[in-house]
Design an enzyme around this catalytic site. Structure first.
Site, PDB file in Angstrom:
ATOM      1  N   PHE A  11     -42.659  28.863  13.733  1.00 49.21           N
ATOM      2  CA  PHE A  11     -41.339  29.440  13.428  1.00 49.21           C
ATOM      3  C   PHE A  11     -41.409  30.434  12.249  1.00 49.21           C
ATOM      4  CE2 PHE A  11     -37.394  28.251  10.800  1.00 49.21           C
ATOM      5  CZ  PHE A  11     -36.636  29.311  11.277  1.00 49.21           C
ATOM      6  N   ILE A  12     -41.709  29.948  11.053  1.00 39.26           N
ATOM      7  CA  ILE A  12     -41.627  30.841   9.887  1.00 39.26           C
ATOM      8  C   ILE A  12     -42.781  31.851   9.907  1.00 39.26           C
ATOM      9  CG2 ILE A  12     -41.412  30.981   7.373  1.00 39.26           C
ATOM     10  CD1 ILE A  12     -40.582  28.024   7.362  1.00 39.26           C
ATOM     11  N   ASP A 123     -39.595  21.991  -0.391  1.00 44.27           N
ATOM     12  CA  ASP A 123     -38.801  21.277  -1.409  1.00 44.27           C
ATOM     13  C   ASP A 123     -38.859  19.761  -1.203  1.00 44.27           C
ATOM     14  OD1 ASP A 123     -37.218  21.074   0.895  1.00 44.27           O
ATOM     15  OD2 ASP A 123     -35.353  21.622  -0.111  1.00 44.27           O
ATOM     16  N   GLU A 124     -39.323  19.326  -0.020  1.00 45.50           N
ATOM     17  CA  GLU A 124     -39.341  17.876   0.255  1.00 45.50           C
ATOM     18  C   GLU A 124     -40.299  17.111  -0.659  1.00 45.50           C
ATOM     19  OE1 GLU A 124     -38.340  17.900   5.000  1.00 45.50           O
ATOM     20  OE2 GLU A 124     -39.091  16.156   3.996  1.00 45.50           O
ATOM     21  N   TYR A 147     -45.028  13.161   6.101  1.00 46.29           N
ATOM     22  CA  TYR A 147     -45.063  14.633   6.080  1.00 46.29           C
ATOM     23  C   TYR A 147     -45.025  15.146   4.634  1.00 46.29           C
ATOM     24  CZ  TYR A 147     -43.072  19.332   5.883  1.00 46.29           C
ATOM     25  OH  TYR A 147     -42.824  20.654   5.554  1.00 46.29           O
ATOM     26  N   LYS A 151     -47.847  17.152   2.307  1.00 49.78           N
ATOM     27  CA  LYS A 151     -47.633  18.472   1.699  1.00 49.78           C
ATOM     28  C   LYS A 151     -47.824  18.393   0.179  1.00 49.78           C
ATOM     29  CE  LYS A 151     -46.318  21.773   3.594  1.00 49.78           C
ATOM     30  NZ  LYS A 151     -47.071  22.851   4.282  1.00 49.78           N
ATOM     31  N   GLY A 272     -36.417   6.041   5.564  1.00 53.63           N
ATOM     32  CA  GLY A 272     -36.773   6.800   4.343  1.00 53.63           C
ATOM     33  C   GLY A 272     -36.058   8.135   4.233  1.00 53.63           C
ATOM     34  N   HIS A 273     -34.935   8.274   4.923  1.00 52.85           N
ATOM     35  CA  HIS A 273     -34.217   9.563   5.007  1.00 52.85           C
ATOM     36  C   HIS A 273     -33.733  10.029   3.640  1.00 52.85           C
ATOM     37  CE1 HIS A 273     -30.917  11.846   7.504  1.00 52.85           C
ATOM     38  NE2 HIS A 273     -31.698  12.654   6.809  1.00 52.85           N
TER      39      HIS A 273
HETATM   40  P1  NAD Z   1     -43.904  25.054  12.854  1.00 50.82           P
HETATM   41  O1  NAD Z   1     -44.130  23.631  13.187  1.00 50.82           O
HETATM   42  O2  NAD Z   1     -42.869  25.830  13.595  1.00 50.82           O
HETATM   43  O3  NAD Z   1     -45.272  25.870  12.996  1.00 50.82           O
HETATM   44  C1  NAD Z   1     -46.503  25.371  12.560  1.00 50.82           C
HETATM   45  C2  NAD Z   1     -47.582  26.257  13.138  1.00 50.82           C
HETATM   46  O4  NAD Z   1     -48.855  25.768  12.638  1.00 50.82           O
HETATM   47  C3  NAD Z   1     -47.682  26.214  14.664  1.00 50.82           C
HETATM   48  O5  NAD Z   1     -47.853  27.527  15.179  1.00 50.82           O
HETATM   49  C4  NAD Z   1     -48.922  25.369  14.941  1.00 50.82           C
HETATM   50  O6  NAD Z   1     -49.577  25.691  16.149  1.00 50.82           O
HETATM   51  C5  NAD Z   1     -49.768  25.693  13.727  1.00 50.82           C
HETATM   52  N1  NAD Z   1     -50.746  24.637  13.419  1.00 50.82           N
HETATM   53  C6  NAD Z   1     -50.537  23.311  13.324  1.00 50.82           C
HETATM   54  N2  NAD Z   1     -51.685  22.665  13.046  1.00 50.82           N
HETATM   55  C7  NAD Z   1     -52.645  23.617  12.940  1.00 50.82           C
HETATM   56  C8  NAD Z   1     -54.040  23.594  12.656  1.00 50.82           C
HETATM   57  N3  NAD Z   1     -54.676  22.434  12.431  1.00 50.82           N
HETATM   58  N4  NAD Z   1     -54.708  24.743  12.615  1.00 50.82           N
HETATM   59  C9  NAD Z   1     -54.092  25.937  12.866  1.00 50.82           C
HETATM   60  N5  NAD Z   1     -52.784  26.014  13.159  1.00 50.82           N
HETATM   61  C10 NAD Z   1     -52.067  24.875  13.190  1.00 50.82           C
HETATM   62  O7  NAD Z   1     -43.615  25.072  11.298  1.00 50.82           O
HETATM   63  P2  NAD Z   1     -42.615  25.959  10.427  1.00 50.82           P
HETATM   64  O8  NAD Z   1     -41.287  25.334  10.448  1.00 50.82           O
HETATM   65  O9  NAD Z   1     -42.778  27.366  10.803  1.00 50.82           O
HETATM   66  O10 NAD Z   1     -43.234  25.714   8.982  1.00 50.82           O
HETATM   67  C11 NAD Z   1     -44.290  26.532   8.508  1.00 50.82           C
HETATM   68  C12 NAD Z   1     -44.686  26.049   7.124  1.00 50.82           C
HETATM   69  O11 NAD Z   1     -43.569  26.078   6.249  1.00 50.82           O
HETATM   70  C13 NAD Z   1     -45.197  24.616   7.100  1.00 50.82           C
HETATM   71  O12 NAD Z   1     -46.272  24.563   6.204  1.00 50.82           O
HETATM   72  C14 NAD Z   1     -44.021  23.815   6.567  1.00 50.82           C
HETATM   73  O13 NAD Z   1     -44.463  22.676   5.878  1.00 50.82           O
HETATM   74  C15 NAD Z   1     -43.378  24.808   5.643  1.00 50.82           C
HETATM   75  N6  NAD Z   1     -41.922  24.673   5.442  1.00 50.82           N
HETATM   76  C16 NAD Z   1     -41.081  24.649   6.519  1.00 50.82           C
HETATM   77  C17 NAD Z   1     -39.709  24.605   6.290  1.00 50.82           C
HETATM   78  C18 NAD Z   1     -38.736  24.577   7.439  1.00 50.82           C
HETATM   79  O14 NAD Z   1     -37.544  24.362   7.201  1.00 50.82           O
HETATM   80  N7  NAD Z   1     -39.149  24.802   8.671  1.00 50.82           N
HETATM   81  C19 NAD Z   1     -39.189  24.591   4.981  1.00 50.82           C
HETATM   82  C20 NAD Z   1     -40.095  24.605   3.921  1.00 50.82           C
HETATM   83  C21 NAD Z   1     -41.462  24.668   4.163  1.00 50.82           C
HETATM   84  O1  DAU Z   2     -36.679  20.869   3.279  1.00 49.39           O
HETATM   85  C1  DAU Z   2     -37.696  21.563   3.931  1.00 49.39           C
HETATM   86  C2  DAU Z   2     -38.100  20.817   5.166  1.00 49.39           C
HETATM   87  O2  DAU Z   2     -37.041  20.964   6.095  1.00 49.39           O
HETATM   88  C3  DAU Z   2     -39.406  21.296   5.773  1.00 49.39           C
HETATM   89  O3  DAU Z   2     -40.452  21.034   4.862  1.00 49.39           O
HETATM   90  C4  DAU Z   2     -39.694  20.600   7.107  1.00 49.39           C
HETATM   91  O4  DAU Z   2     -40.841  21.155   7.712  1.00 49.39           O
HETATM   92  C5  DAU Z   2     -38.504  20.797   8.004  1.00 49.39           C
HETATM   93  O5  DAU Z   2     -38.697  20.080   9.213  1.00 49.39           O
HETATM   94  C6  DAU Z   2     -37.216  20.328   7.328  1.00 49.39           C
HETATM   95  O6  DAU Z   2     -37.194  18.885   7.179  1.00 49.39           O
HETATM   96  P1  DAU Z   2     -35.837  18.061   7.397  1.00 49.39           P
HETATM   97  O7  DAU Z   2     -36.160  16.669   7.678  1.00 49.39           O
HETATM   98  O8  DAU Z   2     -34.847  18.343   6.316  1.00 49.39           O
HETATM   99  O9  DAU Z   2     -35.303  18.836   8.713  1.00 49.39           O
HETATM  100  P2  DAU Z   2     -34.748  18.330  10.122  1.00 49.39           P
HETATM  101  O10 DAU Z   2     -34.353  19.558  10.864  1.00 49.39           O
HETATM  102  O11 DAU Z   2     -35.659  17.374  10.783  1.00 49.39           O
HETATM  103  O12 DAU Z   2     -33.437  17.533   9.698  1.00 49.39           O
HETATM  104  C7  DAU Z   2     -32.404  18.135   8.922  1.00 49.39           C
HETATM  105  C8  DAU Z   2     -31.346  17.071   8.646  1.00 49.39           C
HETATM  106  O13 DAU Z   2     -30.729  16.712   9.887  1.00 49.39           O
HETATM  107  C9  DAU Z   2     -31.908  15.792   8.083  1.00 49.39           C
HETATM  108  O14 DAU Z   2     -30.981  15.233   7.161  1.00 49.39           O
HETATM  109  C10 DAU Z   2     -32.042  14.879   9.291  1.00 49.39           C
HETATM  110  C11 DAU Z   2     -30.882  15.312  10.158  1.00 49.39           C
HETATM  111  N1  DAU Z   2     -31.085  15.174  11.618  1.00 49.39           N
HETATM  112  C12 DAU Z   2     -32.226  15.714  12.156  1.00 49.39           C
HETATM  113  C13 DAU Z   2     -32.496  15.601  13.499  1.00 49.39           C
HETATM  114  C14 DAU Z   2     -33.745  16.179  14.104  1.00 49.39           C
HETATM  115  C15 DAU Z   2     -30.158  14.521  12.414  1.00 49.39           C
HETATM  116  O15 DAU Z   2     -29.103  14.060  11.925  1.00 49.39           O
HETATM  117  N2  DAU Z   2     -30.407  14.407  13.745  1.00 49.39           N
HETATM  118  C16 DAU Z   2     -31.552  14.912  14.344  1.00 49.39           C
HETATM  119  O16 DAU Z   2     -31.737  14.761  15.573  1.00 49.39           O
END
Ligand code: NAD
Ligand code: DAU
Length: 331
Positions: A11-12, A123-124, A147, A151, A272-273
């Protein structure tokens, strides 16, 4: 500049690659991604023919891949197992990729003399901000899930490599991202796509957990500024300053799509939410960055994208995702 982006099919990472190639037409980008369930090359269709872009299917844990980065200046590590619920069900992959993968990339950076190593963290790692105050970059690590523990471990490795070997690492900890192309297991895209399909929206616990929602493009701008102006050896928090309760977002999505509130289904809480994430980000603001996209505007753009790109998410939801979902809810 020649940049290796890991996890660029997710995604990112995919947003960041498209952003970089547009903003810096002379930069070269190598995307290395294992293509797990979360990696999707369709996210990169618009750049796949760009001569400055290259993709290699590689696992960041692969110890023999150091030649791959020859000639590159920077590594930005997005690659991770990223979904908290999956880490609760099956933690091992998180420890492998998020910790050992980071270790491998740091070793490569050290040996190859990479000029800048950027670790995309979260930030987690600070845990829940129940007390009401936001965490700063100096706040202690207090992760709650496998997770976030993986990190946090990776962050400690980056800092230790800076102290011990002068490996020029920088850590970026952002809040929850949202926007187009987010895998529909995460809260916002899951709720949007379920609502479009008239399926229940599974809200954990009392629905009052709080996250701070950052539009993905604002995060790309933050990473860009840190890439060019950030100081090595330190951490940068990136906040949206738009905290919202989950139930508020669920209602907004339903309202926007004209669907009934009866689609909200309260389900047992995530173990652990964390109740609330909240961080301050004065350090990156000093570099000239501010979040730009108001939450309601970003949510509207995101909902429109999922409405107009049903093929993208329906393909995902009909395959591996469905298996995961069945296990999660014991269907
Ligand atoms: P995502 O799950 O959408 O994408 C992860 C990508 O990493 C995928 O393309 C996957 O194929 C690749 N990957 C996984 N394991 C791998 C490996 N062993 N070798 C090579 N590639 C591998 O994740 P995202 O939501 O885009 O998050 C990207 C980064 O940002 C992560 O490090 C996550 O911890 C961090 N992050 C995400 C959020 C969020 O809200 N999504 C917020 C803060 C930080
Ligand atoms: O804060 C940054 C993090 O945000 C990233 O490091 C993670 O990669 C990313 O997955 C995200 O973690 P969260 O646990 O905050 O995101 P998630 O989308 O899983 O959940 C957001 C909130 O919604 C959380 O309080 C749990 C709740 N939730 C989530 C799902 C999937 C629900 O209520 N129902 C659901 O089905």
């Amino acid at each position: 500049m020649k940049i290796v982006v890991t996890g660029g099919a997710g995604f990112i990472g995919s947003h960041f690659i498209k952003y970089l190639l547009k903003e810096y037409p002379d930069y070269k980008v190598l995307n290395i991604d294992k293509l797990t369930y979360a990696g999707n090359l369709e996210n990169l269709k618009e750049v796949e023919k760009n001569p400055n872009y290259k993709f290699l299917k590689v696992d960041i844990c692969n110890r023999d891949m150091e030649d791959v980065v020859d000639g590159y200046d920077v590594i930005i590590n997005f690659a991770a197992e990223s979904h908290v619920d999956r880490s609760i069900q099956e933690p091992e992959a998180f420890l492998k990729t998020d910790i050992m993968g980071t270790f491998n990339l740091l070793e490569i950076s050290r040996k190859k003399g990479i000029h800048r190593y950027i670790q995309i963290s979260t930030d987690e790692v600070y845990g829940s901000a129940d007390e009401g105050y936001p965490f700063s970059e100096e706040s202690p690590l207090n992760p709650s899930s496998p997770y976030s523990a993986s990190k946090a471990s990776a962050d400690l490795l980056v800092l230790s490599y800076y102290k011990t070997y002068k490996t020029p690492g920088i850590i970026i900890r952002s809040t929850n991202n949202y926007g187009p192309n987010q895998y529909p297991e995460k809260f916002i895209p899951l709720f949007i796509t379920n609502a479009i399909e008239d399926k229940p929206l599974p809200l954990y616990g009392d629905g009052k957990n709080i996250r701070d929602w950052l539009f993905v493009r604002d995060n790309c701008r933050a990473i860009d500024i840190i890439l060019h102006k950030g100081k090595t050896g330190i951490i940068y928090n990136v906040a949206a300053e738009q905290e919202r309760e989950n139930i508020f977002i669920a209602r907004k999505i339903l309202e926007y799509l004209g669907k009934p509130e009866s689609l909200i289904k309260f389900v047992p809480d995530r173990p652990g939410h964390d109740r609330r994430y909240s961080i301050s980000c004065e350090r990156i603001k000093e570099l000239g960055w501010e979040p730009e996209v108001p939450f309601e505007e970003g949510l509207r753009i995101t909902i429109e994208w999922y409405k107009n790109n049903e093929m993208w998410w329906k393909k995902i939801k009909s395959g591996e995702f469905l298996e995961y979902y069945r296990r999660q809810y014991k269907l």
